[in-house]
Design an enzyme around this catalytic site. Structure first.
Site, short mmCIF file in Angstrom:
data_model
loop_
_atom_site.label_atom_id
_atom_site.label_comp_id
_atom_site.label_asym_id
_atom_site.label_seq_id
_atom_site.Cartn_x
_atom_site.Cartn_y
_atom_site.Cartn_z
N ASP A 563 0.86 -1.18 0.00
CA ASP A 563 0.00 0.00 0.00
C ASP A 563 0.90 1.24 0.00
O ASP A 563 2.13 1.12 0.14
CB ASP A 563 -0.86 -0.05 1.27
CG ASP A 563 -2.09 0.82 1.19
OD1 ASP A 563 -2.15 1.70 0.32
OD2 ASP A 563 -2.99 0.62 2.02
N GLU A 566 2.60 5.14 -3.90
CA GLU A 566 2.59 6.17 -4.96
C GLU A 566 3.92 6.93 -5.05
O GLU A 566 4.29 7.31 -6.15
CB GLU A 566 1.43 7.14 -4.72
CG GLU A 566 0.07 6.50 -4.83
CD GLU A 566 -0.29 5.60 -3.65
OE1 GLU A 566 0.29 5.79 -2.57
OE2 GLU A 566 -1.13 4.71 -3.83
N ASP A 640 -9.11 3.86 -1.67
CA ASP A 640 -9.99 4.16 -0.54
C ASP A 640 -11.31 4.78 -0.97
O ASP A 640 -11.50 5.99 -0.92
CB ASP A 640 -9.24 5.05 0.43
CG ASP A 640 -7.99 4.35 0.95
OD1 ASP A 640 -7.93 3.11 0.85
OD2 ASP A 640 -7.07 5.03 1.43
#
Ligand SMILES: *[C@@H]1O[C@H](CO)[C@@H](O)[C@H](O)[C@H]1NC(C)=O
Length: 986
Positions: A563, A566, A640
């Site tokens: 996770d 980015e 999300d």
């Protein structure tokens, strides 16, 4: 998991969510913080290029200043090379831009444009920057894995007009690239028709290197004064009219980007004449058919943005950037699909406009068509574009897959149901959830651990108070062949007594700041460093951390979730890293940003392969951030989302878009991550989630528990039914994954992909086909629905999956969809493999018998296939698989199974393990009337004993009733799933 500053302080999160809930009562609920993310206007290079586009559009006598120097042209071995000259002001030296156009064996063309001065490193960096001087040219090292053989058949045309160069290429040389020298432009034709144009509008713009000319400053260093002022005057002259304000530095949200190389953007207009629809360029919460972006009714005002970011509470129907980027776009019209892959890893914006043109302006509509015109703008790097001329959607996904790789064949558990939440708080909690699934007889395969399992957010550790005995937890899960996924993120806590961070620093494997020191930022653990997976040494080190004796408490049944890659940096610009940070090879973060997530995902994948010597299993690694090529590594999810109907609705086009964009192993958090879904929404979300290739329930730490056994009757039963349907159809799903892994075809497919000639259905994005099975699902995505309108594109009969109600005729058909009903129909003409015995996990179904559903088409025929392997190892690469074709022929009145295998070293040994696995039932839907009185069919099987070579098997016919089609059952033909056989109905 999400970025939320508030979330690191649970109390504040609570208050925040309370406020959000209050808002929800009065109007639009929680909303994305627009002020945290740039608009085009706030992103210097985007603003400059949009302004440039406006200037060009409003200047009638505009000519693009880019000219291909004919004397520089060379054509050799399928490659045309030359130099483009960019003219500046009169008398000034022209900027040299080396061009190559490579014609590939696959029929794809690649256009690459570089800048001579930067390529040679003949530039001066500002400040004390250690950054590389070239335009970034390594995106291909990460994105591409094949398909680069040049076409020996490509030829230069001998007779062309003056000022043009023409190359014939592709199969039968039916494709042409017509290169206009002045101004430079390319027209790509197939079959004599123009499909794609480069620089038609003259928006090609390569911001060439120039020296910063200092403005007069208060404190001047002695001796430099004169020079600067001189240059200043010159500068004013030369750059009049250009907006320099964002050339040398740029600030946003309190962060300043120092831009040591100055302006370096690269932009190009790409037109698709005659194409009304364009698809692709995920990830955005938008419709499948992309909207126009320059204002007007029903369009956006902002370009689609590709800049991987942790967008907190992202909004629907928006071109805003999200967590991943795939700069691959396809244009579609009846009879033709074409596309481009803009291989650039820097921040990118794409404007889309459409214009109607008409052959005869008086005959409105008739003979007219729509052109789609796009404008691609990237901050840095080469211009490097692949051009696909189709002509079918299947050609595009195959060719794009040849270049960037096909979907990795997952382990079989990975396509079953995943149960996640932030967080299962102790090992006892995990076991308890597991037991409850069993108690309620609800199937699931994987339970997930979010960040709280770690000791103080230090990866590769377990919280000693809450996860006391991970090994025992594993043992417990293994009893039902279930797995565990644990989260590992790329930020490494900056703290004492943590060997992982010590090694990271000592080995110099962290991402560096612009000064070349380890970059320190803020994430879940507080102060953190980031592993730089562009560095091969980082991958080597990362591997060592996952060994079972290093990451204690893990075993072969532990898998990983990446996770925040980015990367998400809570205190960074736009919640990510400063662009002037440095990666391995001294490339600026600016150049590689969109690749970053993939490199981390890749390192984890590579580490999973080497956890124990000799134990090689297909890794499973979920990622949030991605780029072209990530499909080779694992699955993605849409980040999300919110527990709102609009997010459920948006998940369908988002997952479909992932499919056609080469990364089909995709899904959205079932139930919605933030907020508490109503029971109805939760139920509908499960009924939709069973159609996501990646199927996981997940929830935020502040939400109430919502495992499928929670919501009470009748919701538990209805959700269980949905889960059972997914499990029943796992053989069909696995076969669809295999197709994706070998041809690039999406796992779930939009209407245009399946019916490329059906114009009315091009924009349909709220229903999906599962692989090549003909199964067509239309999930309910709004509240209080009792029915849905399924769009049927062709004249085949479609049958309700559960009761065989027939729907036929192109157009919309109303299908009942009360809460307990999952709208699913079967297109005539397919054979669908499934397994009907309810089990607690997919692993327990490994040797279960099969049921085949034969759905006859309007002419009484059907075809289908099944792919099976051990679901775990790479032995399938040595032939350890079963691949069969089933066909029912109206002419021969028989159903047969024939082999699609290519024999390999391990084919026989695998077949042996499956030798007892049989087909226990065949159901024929739309069974012909002549079978009415039939009581038996005759079954023959290859390799059977003489006595069993032609055996009679019980048969039962059920007449049609009203709209419900006739159907028939062959009861237990006892034929091997891996063998050749025939059922004779004559
Ligand atoms: C991961 O990256 C390495 C280094 O670039 C490469 O050799 C390897 O093939 C990649 N793995 C996958 C699964 O793409």
């Amino acid at each position: 998991m999400i970025f939320s500053r508030a979330s690191s302080a649970p109390r504040w999160t609570g208050i925040f969510l309370l406020l959000s809930t209050l808002f929800a009562l009065f109007g639009p609920a929680v909303m994305v913080k627009h002020e945290n993310f740039k608009t085009c206007d706030q992103s210097g290079f985007c603003k400059r290029n949009r302004a440039f586009a406006d200037t060009v559009a409003s200047t009638s006598s505009w000519t693009s200043p880019y000219t291909l120097d004919p004397a520089s042209l060379k054509f050799k071995d399928g490659q045309l090379s030359g130099t483009i000259l960019k003219s500046l002001k009169d008398g000034e030296e022209k900027v040299q831009l080396p061009l190559t156009i490579t014609f590939l064996e696959s029929g794809v063309a690649r256009v690459t444009l570089d800048e001579e001065k930067r390529r040679k490193g003949d530039i001066v960096l500002r400040g004390d920057s250690k950054a590389r001087k070239e335009r970034y040219n390594e995106a291909g090292n990460w994105a591409l894995v094949g398909g680069l053989e040049t076409a020996q058949g490509a030829v230069l045309s001998e007779k062309v007009e003056e000022g043009y160069t023409k190359v014939y290429y592709g199969l039968g040389r039916l494709q042409e690239a017509i290169i206009r020298h002045s101004p430079f432009g390319i027209e790509f034709k197939r079959g004599g028709e123009t499909q794609i144009r480069f620089n038609e509008r003259g928006l090609l713009n390569m911001e060439h290197w120039r020296q910063k000319v200092e403005k007069p400053v208060e404190e001047k260093k002695e001796g430099e004064e004169e020079k600067k002022e001189e240059a200043e005057t010159e500068n004013k002259e030369e750059e009049k009219g250009e907006d320099e304000s964002t050339w040398w530095d740029e600030s946003f949200g309190g962060n300043t980007d120092t831009k040591p190389r100055g302006p370096e953007a690269v932009a190009l207009d790409i037109s698709f004449p005659g194409y009304e629809h364009v698809f692709g360029i995920p990830e955005h919460a938008t419709r499948l058919s992309l909207k126009t972006t320059r204002g007007g009714e029903g369009s956006y005002n902002e370009p689609y943005r590709l800049y991987n970011a942790d967008v907190f509470e992202y909004e629907m129907d928006s071109p805003m950037t999200l967590y991943g980027s795939i700069p691959f776009m396809q244009a579609h019209k009846k009879g033709s699909t074409v596309g481009v892959f803009w291989m650039n890893a820097a921040e990118t914006w794409v404007d889309i406009i459409k214009s109607k043109s008409s052959a005869n302006p008086l005959s409105l509509g008739i003979g007219g068509h729509t052109d789609t015109k796009t404008h691609w703008i990237s901050e840095s790097g080469l211009l490097d574009v692949f051009v696909f001329l189709g002509p079918t959607p299947q050609d595009l996904t195959r060719q794009y897959g040849e270049l960037t790789g096909y979907t990795a064949m997952p382990q079989s558990f990975a396509i079953a149901y995943h149960q996640c939440r932030w967080n299962y708080v102790t090992d006892e909690d995990v076991k308890d959830v597991d037991r409850k699934f069993d108690k309620f007889k609800i199937p699931y395969d994987v339970i997930w651990l979010d960040i709280e399992y770690t000791h103080e957010k230090k990866y590769f550790t377990w919280d000693p108070l809450t996860f006391v005995n991970p090994q025992k937890m594993h043992k417990h899960l293994e009893k039902r062949d279930r797995k565990l996924v644990a989260i590992i993120d790329p930020h490494i806590k900056n703290t004492d007594n943590y060997p992982v961070v010590d090694e990271l620093k000592k080995k110099g494997l962290a991402v560096k700041n612009k000064e070349g020191n380890d970059y320190e930022g803020w994430c879940w653990p507080g102060s953190s460093y980031w592993i730089d997976c562009f560095n091969p040494a980082s991958i080597t080190w990362w591997k060592s951390l996952f060994k079972y004796d290093s990451f204690k408490g893990t075993g072969p049944n532990t898998f990983i979730w990446n996770d925040m890659n980015e990367p998400s940096v809570f205190n960074g610009p736009e919640t990510t890293m400063p662009k002037d940070n440095l990666h391995f090879g001294n490339w600026e973060h600016r150049d590689v940003h969109n690749l970053n997530g993939m490199t981390f995902h890749n390192a984890t994948y590579e580490a999973m392969l080497e956890r124990k010597k000799g134990e090689i299993r297909r890794p499973f690694v979920l990622t949030r951030s991605f780029y072209s090529g990530s499909q080779r590594i694992g699955a993605m999810w849409t980040g999300d989302n919110l527990a709102e109907w609009s997010h459920l609705e948006a998940s369908i086009p988002m997952v479909l878009n992932q499919g056609i964009s080469g990364f089909p192993f995709a899904g959205a958090d079932v139930g919605g991550f933030f907020g508490n879904p109503s029971k109805e929404l939760l139920t509908r979300w499960y009924q939709a989630g069973i159609y996501y290739p990646f199927f996981r329930g997940h929830a935020h730490i502040d939400t109430r528990r919502r495992e499928p056994y929670i919501p009470g009757s009748p919701y538990i039963e209805i959700i269980t039914q949905a889960l059972r349907l997914r499990y029943q159809l796992l053989p069909a799903w696995y076969t669809a994954f295999h197709e994706a892994a070998t041809t690039g075809a999406p796992i779930v497919r939009p209407n245009f992909y399946v019916h490329p000639g059906d114009e009315k259905g091009f924009a349909v994005d709220d229903q999906l086909y599962i692989g090549s099975t003909g199964l067509l699902a239309k999930p309910v995505t709004s509240e209080g629905k009792e029915s849905v309108d399924v769009y049927i594109a062709d004249d085949q009969p479609y049958f309700d999956y559960f009761d065989y109600t027939t729907y036929q005729g192109a157009g919309h058909h109303t299908v009942p969809a009360a809460l307990e009903k999952i709208p699913l129909v079967m297109q005539g003409g397919h054979v669908i493999p499934r397994r009907d015995r309810p089990r607690r996990s997919s692993g327990l179904m490994k040797f279960d018998p099969f049921t085949l559903i034969v759905v006859l088409d309007k002419d009484g025929n059907a075809e289908g296939s099944i792919y099976l392997d051990d679901g775990e190892t790479f032995d399938y690469k040595q032939g350890a698989y079963i691949h069969r074709r089933f066909s029912f022929s109206a002419q021969y009145k028989s159903l047969s199974s024939s082999s699609l295998n290519t024999k390999g070293a391990k084919t026989d040994s695998y077949a042996k393990t499956m030798s007892k696995v049989r087909v226990e039932k065949v159901i024929i839907v739309n069974a012909p009337k002549e079978w009415k009185d039939k009581k038996h069919v005759v079954v023959s099987e290859e390799g059977a004993k003489e006595s069993a070579r032609r055996k009679k098997v019980e048969f039962k016919y059920h007449e049609a009733q009203g709209k419900k089609a006739a159907w028939a059952v062959v009861r237990d033909p006892k034929v091997g799933i891996g063998r050749g056989w025939k059922v004779d109905f004559s």
